[in-house]
Design a protein around this motif. Structure first.
Motif, PDB file in Angstrom:
ATOM      1  N   LYS A 179      34.933 -75.421 -48.984  1.00 37.50           N
ATOM      2  CA  LYS A 179      34.601 -76.691 -49.636  1.00 37.50           C
ATOM      3  C   LYS A 179      34.654 -77.860 -48.659  1.00 37.50           C
ATOM      4  CE  LYS A 179      35.927 -75.477 -54.360  1.00 37.50           C
ATOM      5  NZ  LYS A 179      36.746 -75.838 -55.542  1.00 37.50           N
ATOM      6  N   ALA A 180      35.485 -77.744 -47.639  1.00 35.90           N
ATOM      7  CA  ALA A 180      35.614 -78.836 -46.662  1.00 35.90           C
ATOM      8  C   ALA A 180      34.607 -78.730 -45.530  1.00 35.90           C
ATOM      9  CB  ALA A 180      37.029 -78.849 -46.079  1.00 35.90           C
ATOM     10  N   ALA A 181      33.749 -77.716 -45.577  1.00 37.07           N
ATOM     11  CA  ALA A 181      32.830 -77.462 -44.458  1.00 37.07           C
ATOM     12  C   ALA A 181      31.917 -78.647 -44.181  1.00 37.07           C
ATOM     13  CB  ALA A 181      31.996 -76.210 -44.740  1.00 37.07           C
ATOM     14  N   GLY A 182      31.495 -79.348 -45.233  1.00 42.23           N
ATOM     15  CA  GLY A 182      30.602 -80.493 -45.043  1.00 42.23           C
ATOM     16  C   GLY A 182      31.224 -81.575 -44.185  1.00 42.23           C
ATOM     17  N   VAL A 183      32.505 -81.845 -44.394  1.00 39.58           N
ATOM     18  CA  VAL A 183      33.181 -82.866 -43.612  1.00 39.58           C
ATOM     19  C   VAL A 183      33.409 -82.374 -42.182  1.00 39.58           C
ATOM     20  CG1 VAL A 183      35.160 -84.417 -43.523  1.00 39.58           C
ATOM     21  CG2 VAL A 183      34.295 -83.643 -45.721  1.00 39.58           C
ATOM     22  N   THR A 209      40.760 -78.082 -37.113  1.00 40.66           N
ATOM     23  CA  THR A 209      40.905 -78.892 -35.897  1.00 40.66           C
ATOM     24  C   THR A 209      40.420 -78.138 -34.668  1.00 40.66           C
ATOM     25  OG1 THR A 209      42.784 -80.116 -36.806  1.00 40.66           O
ATOM     26  CG2 THR A 209      42.544 -80.112 -34.419  1.00 40.66           C
ATOM     27  N   PHE A 210      40.886 -76.905 -34.498  1.00 45.49           N
ATOM     28  CA  PHE A 210      40.485 -76.133 -33.323  1.00 45.49           C
ATOM     29  C   PHE A 210      39.020 -75.704 -33.403  1.00 45.49           C
ATOM     30  CE2 PHE A 210      45.119 -75.567 -32.836  1.00 45.49           C
ATOM     31  CZ  PHE A 210      45.230 -75.983 -31.519  1.00 45.49           C
ATOM     32  N   LEU A 211      38.525 -75.465 -34.619  1.00 43.39           N
ATOM     33  CA  LEU A 211      37.113 -75.129 -34.781  1.00 43.39           C
ATOM     34  C   LEU A 211      36.232 -76.298 -34.340  1.00 43.39           C
ATOM     35  CD1 LEU A 211      34.780 -73.347 -35.876  1.00 43.39           C
ATOM     36  CD2 LEU A 211      35.188 -74.393 -38.120  1.00 43.39           C
ATOM     37  N   VAL A 212      36.561 -77.492 -34.841  1.00 37.92           N
ATOM     38  CA  VAL A 212      35.750 -78.675 -34.554  1.00 37.92           C
ATOM     39  C   VAL A 212      35.798 -79.032 -33.073  1.00 37.92           C
ATOM     40  CG1 VAL A 212      35.588 -81.175 -34.895  1.00 37.92           C
ATOM     41  CG2 VAL A 212      35.870 -79.668 -36.865  1.00 37.92           C
ATOM     42  N   TYR A 213      37.000 -79.171 -32.533  1.00 39.14           N
ATOM     43  CA  TYR A 213      37.103 -79.666 -31.165  1.00 39.14           C
ATOM     44  C   TYR A 213      36.797 -78.583 -30.135  1.00 39.14           C
ATOM     45  CZ  TYR A 213      38.691 -83.870 -33.359  1.00 39.14           C
ATOM     46  OH  TYR A 213      38.740 -84.987 -34.145  1.00 39.14           O
ATOM     47  N   GLY A 214      36.942 -77.316 -30.525  1.00 37.55           N
ATOM     48  CA  GLY A 214      36.454 -76.250 -29.660  1.00 37.55           C
ATOM     49  C   GLY A 214      34.943 -76.305 -29.526  1.00 37.55           C
ATOM     50  N   ALA A 215      34.268 -76.521 -30.664  1.00 32.24           N
ATOM     51  CA  ALA A 215      32.805 -76.648 -30.644  1.00 32.24           C
ATOM     52  C   ALA A 215      32.377 -77.877 -29.858  1.00 32.24           C
ATOM     53  CB  ALA A 215      32.267 -76.720 -32.074  1.00 32.24           C
ATOM     54  N   LEU A 232      41.358 -89.571 -38.378  1.00 33.16           N
ATOM     55  CA  LEU A 232      42.324 -89.710 -39.471  1.00 33.16           C
ATOM     56  C   LEU A 232      41.616 -89.824 -40.810  1.00 33.16           C
ATOM     57  CD1 LEU A 232      45.274 -90.089 -40.389  1.00 33.16           C
ATOM     58  CD2 LEU A 232      44.970 -92.550 -40.019  1.00 33.16           C
ATOM     59  N   ILE A 233      40.514 -90.598 -40.847  1.00 30.12           N
ATOM     60  CA  ILE A 233      39.779 -90.765 -42.096  1.00 30.12           C
ATOM     61  C   ILE A 233      39.083 -89.470 -42.489  1.00 30.12           C
ATOM     62  CG2 ILE A 233      38.057 -92.147 -43.285  1.00 30.12           C
ATOM     63  CD1 ILE A 233      40.553 -93.679 -42.272  1.00 30.12           C
ATOM     64  N   LEU A 234      38.400 -88.851 -41.536  1.00 28.53           N
ATOM     65  CA  LEU A 234      37.711 -87.598 -41.842  1.00 28.53           C
ATOM     66  C   LEU A 234      38.710 -86.496 -42.198  1.00 28.53           C
ATOM     67  CD1 LEU A 234      35.004 -87.658 -39.028  1.00 28.53           C
ATOM     68  CD2 LEU A 234      34.674 -88.123 -41.449  1.00 28.53           C
ATOM     69  N   SER A 235      39.844 -86.469 -41.499  1.00 25.42           N
ATOM     70  CA  SER A 235      40.869 -85.476 -41.810  1.00 25.42           C
ATOM     71  C   SER A 235      41.465 -85.715 -43.193  1.00 25.42           C
ATOM     72  CB  SER A 235      41.983 -85.514 -40.748  1.00 25.42           C
ATOM     73  OG  SER A 235      41.501 -85.113 -39.491  1.00 25.42           O
ATOM     74  N   ALA A 236      41.606 -86.985 -43.563  1.00 22.12           N
ATOM     75  CA  ALA A 236      42.115 -87.291 -44.901  1.00 22.12           C
ATOM     76  C   ALA A 236      41.186 -86.743 -45.972  1.00 22.12           C
ATOM     77  CB  ALA A 236      42.273 -88.803 -45.064  1.00 22.12           C
ATOM     78  N   GLU A 237      39.885 -86.850 -45.720  1.00 21.77           N
ATOM     79  CA  GLU A 237      38.924 -86.305 -46.677  1.00 21.77           C
ATOM     80  C   GLU A 237      39.028 -84.777 -46.734  1.00 21.77           C
ATOM     81  OE1 GLU A 237      35.534 -86.414 -49.352  1.00 21.77           O
ATOM     82  OE2 GLU A 237      37.302 -87.579 -48.890  1.00 21.77           O
ATOM     83  N   ILE A 238      39.157 -84.144 -45.566  1.00 19.91           N
ATOM     84  CA  ILE A 238      39.313 -82.687 -45.525  1.00 19.91           C
ATOM     85  C   ILE A 238      40.567 -82.262 -46.289  1.00 19.91           C
ATOM     86  CG2 ILE A 238      39.843 -80.739 -43.993  1.00 19.91           C
ATOM     87  CD1 ILE A 238      38.047 -82.118 -41.893  1.00 19.91           C
ATOM     88  N   MET A 239      41.671 -82.942 -46.035  1.00 21.95           N
ATOM     89  CA  MET A 239      42.925 -82.583 -46.695  1.00 21.95           C
ATOM     90  C   MET A 239      42.875 -82.863 -48.194  1.00 21.95           C
ATOM     91  SD  MET A 239      44.667 -81.342 -44.174  1.00 21.95           S
ATOM     92  CE  MET A 239      46.450 -81.418 -44.105  1.00 21.95           C
ATOM     93  N   ALA A 240      42.180 -83.943 -48.573  1.00 21.34           N
ATOM     94  CA  ALA A 240      42.055 -84.253 -50.003  1.00 21.34           C
ATOM     95  C   ALA A 240      41.225 -83.192 -50.723  1.00 21.34           C
ATOM     96  CB  ALA A 240      41.421 -85.633 -50.185  1.00 21.34           C
TER      97      ALA A 240
END
Length: 317
Positions: A36-40, A183-189, A149-157
């Motif tokens: 569900k968080a894949a879009g963010v 986190t590791f998926l995004v920044y690894g990519a 922080l904002i994007l992560s907040a959306e992912i966590m929400a």
């Protein structure tokens, strides 16, 4: 004594089965929440390369690693405990926090567009003479971590909403797993994307004609890809920011804007038949981005007016 030992072993087996079931629940819930968080996640991956574009190649991976560490701190030390505490004592506050984050993303996206159409620059850029490279890099990292922080907040929400019916232990474990994994998926990519030109340069020096052609293609394609990601990142800020605000307004009782967007989406879906899912989603995404742009421009005007009124030194002229 044997009876007591048997009873103890039976209790241990029950606890073990319960723990195994909990671990299984965590795995299933984490998988669903991550989906569900894949879009963010896509938005986060698109935004980040812009923070290292144009800097020294030697500093790209160190900067990304600094942002990665900042992202982990955001998720594990701020957002995870904050989300759990708020979900227990004041769940309604999460909506308003997310809406504030949506306003920030919309403002940042609008500022970037204002700069591109000839407005005043928002902070120091690579076009300026950088007098203090260390301070400039630190500013870029801090900016990336704030956006994260904002994007992560959306992912966590999104993750928290997906497991709201689970036990406290499962919610905490899923938030941690999804937070670290994403986190590791995004920044690894992101790391692979920004170093692709170095890979291309390496391949271009190989004796094989095929490898040389591949390397030259990568070298030609990378500037276009990074520019495209920069644009996607700006649009992503507006899309996510506008979407957060729309959904938040609906949750607090002002649902007219979101219902209007949904109406447009359903109309497009009905008109495009088999491709309705794709075009409907695209319509809602564009509508959210336009809404975010309007909010962002209004906020930018207010901020710039306030800066003009107070002056850079903070005194009223």
């Amino acid at each position: 004594m044997p009876g007591g030992l048997v009873a103890l072993l039976d209790d241990v087996s029950i606890i073990a089965r319960a723990a195994a079931a909990s671990i299984d629940d965590v795995g299933v819930a984490a998988s669903k929440a991550g989906t569900k968080a894949a879009g963010v996640v896509v938005d986060d991956a698109a935004v980040t390369p812009g923070y290292v574009t144009g800097l020294s190649p030697a500093r790209e991976l160190p900067i990304i690693w600094k942002i990665t560490k900042g992202s982990l701190r955001n998720k594990l030390l701020i957002l995870l405990p904050g989300a759990l505490i708020l979900s227990l004592i004041l769940p309604t506050a999460i909506v308003f926090i997310l809406m504030a984050g949506g306003c920030y993303l919309s403002f940042e996206g609008a500022e970037k567009i204002i700069e591109k159409v000839g407005g005043a620059k928002h902070g120091e850029t690579l076009d300026d003479t950088i007098e203090d490279p260390v301070a400039f890099e630190k500013g870029r990292v801090n900016g990336a971590v704030r956006t994260d922080l904002i994007l992560s907040a959306e992912i966590m929400a999104i993750t928290l909403a997906s497991v709201s019916a689970e036990s406290f232990f499962v919610r905490a474990a899923v938030l941690a797993i999804v937070g670290v994994g994403i986190t590791f998926l995004v920044y690894g990519a992101v790391g692979m994307i920004v170093k692709m030109d170095d890979v291309g340069l390496h391949l271009a020096k190989k004796p094989s004609a095929t490898l040389q052609a591949t390397g030259r293609f990568l070298l030609r394609a990378m500037p276009w890809l990074l520019n495209a990601l920069s644009t996607i990142g700006t649009v992503a800020m507006l899309w996510v920011g506008g979407g957060i605000i729309l959904h938040g307004l609906a949750q607090v009782g002002f649902s007219a804007p979101e219902h209007f967007m949904e109406g447009i989406r359903h109309s497009v879906e009905g008109a495009t038949h088999a491709l309705g899912g794709i075009f409907g989603w695209l319509t809602y995404a564009v509508s959210s981005a336009v809404f975010g742009l309007v909010i962002g421009v209004l906020l930018a005007l207010i901020v710039h007016w306030g800066q003009t009124l107070l002056g850079k030194g903070g005194s009223v002229h």
